[in-house]
Design a protein around this motif. Structure first.
Motif, PDB file in Angstrom:
ATOM      1  N   ILE A 169       7.312  27.897  12.289  1.00  0.00           N
ATOM      2  CA  ILE A 169       8.590  27.354  12.766  1.00  0.00           C
ATOM      3  C   ILE A 169       8.874  26.156  11.871  1.00  0.00           C
ATOM      4  CG2 ILE A 169       9.793  26.258  14.671  1.00  0.00           C
ATOM      5  CD1 ILE A 169       8.118  27.877  16.602  1.00  0.00           C
ATOM      6  N   PRO A 170       9.854  26.243  10.981  1.00  0.00           N
ATOM      7  CA  PRO A 170       9.960  25.277   9.878  1.00  0.00           C
ATOM      8  C   PRO A 170      10.607  23.951  10.257  1.00  0.00           C
ATOM      9  CG  PRO A 170      11.743  26.859   9.736  1.00  0.00           C
ATOM     10  CD  PRO A 170      10.889  27.296  10.908  1.00  0.00           C
ATOM     11  N   LEU A 171      10.298  22.939   9.439  1.00  0.00           N
ATOM     12  CA  LEU A 171      10.993  21.661   9.514  1.00  0.00           C
ATOM     13  C   LEU A 171      12.364  21.780   8.858  1.00  0.00           C
ATOM     14  CD1 LEU A 171       8.204  19.151   8.386  1.00  0.00           C
ATOM     15  CD2 LEU A 171       9.063  19.474  10.713  1.00  0.00           C
ATOM     16  N   HIS A 172      13.266  20.858   9.207  1.00  0.00           N
ATOM     17  CA  HIS A 172      14.526  20.760   8.476  1.00  0.00           C
ATOM     18  C   HIS A 172      14.223  20.199   7.079  1.00  0.00           C
ATOM     19  CE1 HIS A 172      18.460  19.055   7.295  1.00  0.00           C
ATOM     20  NE2 HIS A 172      18.949  20.028   8.023  1.00  0.00           N
ATOM     21  N   PRO A 173      14.958  20.625   6.047  1.00  0.00           N
ATOM     22  CA  PRO A 173      14.677  20.149   4.683  1.00  0.00           C
ATOM     23  C   PRO A 173      14.634  18.632   4.549  1.00  0.00           C
ATOM     24  CG  PRO A 173      16.205  21.983   4.597  1.00  0.00           C
ATOM     25  CD  PRO A 173      16.012  21.665   6.048  1.00  0.00           C
ATOM     26  N   ARG A 174      15.473  17.915   5.311  1.00  0.00           N
ATOM     27  CA  ARG A 174      15.462  16.456   5.199  1.00  0.00           C
ATOM     28  C   ARG A 174      14.144  15.876   5.715  1.00  0.00           C
ATOM     29  NH1 ARG A 174      19.908  15.572   7.428  1.00  0.00           N
ATOM     30  NH2 ARG A 174      21.179  15.345   5.569  1.00  0.00           N
ATOM     31  N   ARG A 175      13.664  16.408   6.844  1.00  0.00           N
ATOM     32  CA  ARG A 175      12.390  15.924   7.374  1.00  0.00           C
ATOM     33  C   ARG A 175      11.235  16.346   6.479  1.00  0.00           C
ATOM     34  NH1 ARG A 175      11.103  16.695  13.627  1.00  0.00           N
ATOM     35  NH2 ARG A 175      13.035  15.492  13.681  1.00  0.00           N
ATOM     36  N   LEU A 176      11.355  17.531   5.886  1.00  0.00           N
ATOM     37  CA  LEU A 176      10.321  17.990   4.961  1.00  0.00           C
ATOM     38  C   LEU A 176      10.213  17.044   3.768  1.00  0.00           C
ATOM     39  CD1 LEU A 176       8.266  20.059   3.960  1.00  0.00           C
ATOM     40  CD2 LEU A 176      10.168  21.411   3.052  1.00  0.00           C
TER      41      LEU A 176
ATOM     42  N   THR B  94      17.766  18.586  14.159  1.00  0.00           N
ATOM     43  CA  THR B  94      17.831  18.454  15.614  1.00  0.00           C
ATOM     44  C   THR B  94      17.246  17.157  16.148  1.00  0.00           C
ATOM     45  OG1 THR B  94      15.740  19.671  15.791  1.00  0.00           O
ATOM     46  CG2 THR B  94      17.782  20.939  15.981  1.00  0.00           C
ATOM     47  N   GLY B  95      16.480  16.449  15.363  1.00  0.00           N
ATOM     48  CA  GLY B  95      15.849  15.246  15.885  1.00  0.00           C
ATOM     49  C   GLY B  95      14.641  15.592  16.736  1.00  0.00           C
ATOM     50  N   GLN B  96      13.987  14.564  17.240  1.00  0.00           N
ATOM     51  CA  GLN B  96      12.775  14.756  18.022  1.00  0.00           C
ATOM     52  C   GLN B  96      13.082  15.370  19.380  1.00  0.00           C
ATOM     53  OE1 GLN B  96       9.700  14.268  17.117  1.00  0.00           O
ATOM     54  NE2 GLN B  96       9.860  13.052  15.258  1.00  0.00           N
ATOM     55  N   GLN B  97      12.191  16.233  19.844  1.00  0.00           N
ATOM     56  CA  GLN B  97      12.295  16.801  21.185  1.00  0.00           C
ATOM     57  C   GLN B  97      11.602  15.919  22.228  1.00  0.00           C
ATOM     58  OE1 GLN B  97      14.581  19.046  21.493  1.00  0.00           O
ATOM     59  NE2 GLN B  97      13.572  21.035  21.610  1.00  0.00           N
TER      60      GLN B  97
ATOM     61  N   ASN C  76      19.419  21.083  22.427  1.00  0.00           N
ATOM     62  CA  ASN C  76      19.200  20.413  21.150  1.00  0.00           C
ATOM     63  C   ASN C  76      18.880  21.391  20.019  1.00  0.00           C
ATOM     64  OD1 ASN C  76      18.774  18.053  19.465  1.00  0.00           O
ATOM     65  ND2 ASN C  76      16.584  18.415  19.664  1.00  0.00           N
ATOM     66  N   VAL C  77      18.182  22.476  20.327  1.00  0.00           N
ATOM     67  CA  VAL C  77      17.751  23.403  19.264  1.00  0.00           C
ATOM     68  C   VAL C  77      18.578  24.682  19.208  1.00  0.00           C
ATOM     69  CG1 VAL C  77      15.388  22.552  19.204  1.00  0.00           C
ATOM     70  CG2 VAL C  77      15.986  24.388  20.795  1.00  0.00           C
ATOM     71  N   ARG C  78      19.570  24.800  20.073  1.00  0.00           N
ATOM     72  CA  ARG C  78      20.380  26.026  20.076  1.00  0.00           C
ATOM     73  C   ARG C  78      21.088  26.193  18.723  1.00  0.00           C
ATOM     74  NH1 ARG C  78      23.376  25.127  24.563  1.00  0.00           N
ATOM     75  NH2 ARG C  78      21.605  25.841  25.812  1.00  0.00           N
ATOM     76  N   GLY C  79      20.897  27.334  18.094  1.00  0.00           N
ATOM     77  CA  GLY C  79      21.536  27.609  16.812  1.00  0.00           C
ATOM     78  C   GLY C  79      20.944  26.851  15.640  1.00  0.00           C
TER      79      GLY C  79
ATOM     80  N   ALA D 228      11.298  25.659  24.206  1.00  0.00           N
ATOM     81  CA  ALA D 228      12.702  25.729  23.785  1.00  0.00           C
ATOM     82  C   ALA D 228      12.836  25.977  22.291  1.00  0.00           C
ATOM     83  CB  ALA D 228      13.424  24.448  24.184  1.00  0.00           C
ATOM     84  N   THR D 229      12.066  25.256  21.477  1.00  0.00           N
ATOM     85  CA  THR D 229      12.146  25.420  20.022  1.00  0.00           C
ATOM     86  C   THR D 229      11.686  26.818  19.613  1.00  0.00           C
ATOM     87  OG1 THR D 229      11.787  23.051  19.660  1.00  0.00           O
ATOM     88  CG2 THR D 229      11.363  24.523  17.801  1.00  0.00           C
ATOM     89  N   ALA D 230      10.563  27.252  20.178  1.00  0.00           N
ATOM     90  CA  ALA D 230      10.051  28.583  19.848  1.00  0.00           C
ATOM     91  C   ALA D 230      11.025  29.673  20.266  1.00  0.00           C
ATOM     92  CB  ALA D 230       8.695  28.801  20.517  1.00  0.00           C
ATOM     93  N   SER D 231      11.683  29.489  21.410  1.00  0.00           N
ATOM     94  CA  SER D 231      12.642  30.488  21.878  1.00  0.00           C
ATOM     95  C   SER D 231      13.860  30.546  20.965  1.00  0.00           C
ATOM     96  CB  SER D 231      13.066  30.172  23.314  1.00  0.00           C
ATOM     97  OG  SER D 231      13.894  31.189  23.829  1.00  0.00           O
ATOM     98  N   ALA D 232      14.342  29.380  20.518  1.00  0.00           N
ATOM     99  CA  ALA D 232      15.488  29.356  19.600  1.00  0.00           C
ATOM    100  C   ALA D 232      15.132  30.019  18.278  1.00  0.00           C
ATOM    101  CB  ALA D 232      15.943  27.913  19.375  1.00  0.00           C
TER     102      ALA D 232
END
Length: 235
Positions: A128-135, A168-171, A182-185, A209-213
């Motif tokens: 489940i990947p990070l966003h490129p900016r956080r990476l 999405t920022g921190q959960q 927060n993680v929808r889409g 939630a993140t895994a489901s999205a």
């Protein structure tokens, strides 16, 4: 000298130069945990047959439902999730170091914990990947490192099947509803997934939630089934 003997010799030389240390306290000990830290690990008890959330231990076995209330009312997109231990103690410390203290080396030590998970009925393992900016900020994706280790333990190929298209920022600190919103889409396929059974890998499963999205993005693109494996499960 055979290739296997050469590998063993190289591993032995590395152990002399960089002796194994506990992933939580750095005590010189066989990884991943020293005996004192290992005592704090709590195996994940039997739980929901879908998301794995621990069941109410006050209920008699005959009264425990197979699925938790949330999975009955709002089933996640993934079919099954499992983790070997509850999130806490030395494992929580090691995961924090892996994610936030630039200890990417701990991923190779912690991958052995996946041996305590059911082997997924999957064709491929994917992080489940990070966003490129956080990476860019972190310098590495801990889920991808863990996915490579899980693939070795499960005997499956690893491939980056997803990309995070929205930051999405921190959960942490959000309730279940806010986490889902927060993680929808937030995810989109990064490879052809039609007909594939995919096992998603991450460090901790909290509400799912993140895994489901992430699973929803794969299923919408034609994946046949999605499972989830993590190092830890929130109590």
């Amino acid at each position: 000298m055979s290739i296997s003997l050469l590998k063993d010799a190289a591993a032995g030389a590395l152990d002399l130069l960089f002796p194994p240390r506990c992933a939580a306290c750095d005590a010189p000990e066989d990884s991943p945990f020293c005996p004192i830290c290992a005592e704090t690990l709590i195996p994940a008890p039997p739980g929901c047959s879908v998301c794995g959330v621990p069941q109410d231990e006050s209920l008699l076995p005959a009264l425990k439902p197979r699925r938790c209330l949330h999975c009955r009312e709002q089933p996640p997109a993934f079919s099954f999730a499992a983790a070997p231990y509850l999130h806490g103690g030395a494992l929580a410390d090691a995961i924090h170091r892996l994610k936030y203290e630039q200890r990417d080396d701990l991923a190779s030590a912690l991958e052995v914990l996946f041996d305590a998970c059911p082997v997924p009925k999957s064709d491929v393992v994917a992080p489940i990947p990070l966003h490129p900016r956080r990476l860019r900020h972190r310098g590495y994706d801990q889920a991808r490192l863990l996915a490579a280790g899980a693939a070795r333990r499960f005997g499956l190929p690893m491939a980056p099947m997803l990309r995070r298209v929205r930051e999405t920022g921190q959960q942490v600190g959000r309730d279940r509803t806010a986490r889902g919103r927060n993680v929808r889409g937030a995810f989109a396929p990064a490879a052809e997934v039609l007909g594939l059974r995919v096992c998603l890998i991450d460090d901790v499963l909290t509400t799912g939630a993140t895994a489901s999205a992430a699973a929803e993005a794969l299923l919408s693109a034609g994946a046949a089934r999605v499972e989830v494996r993590t190092l830890a499960r929130a109590p």
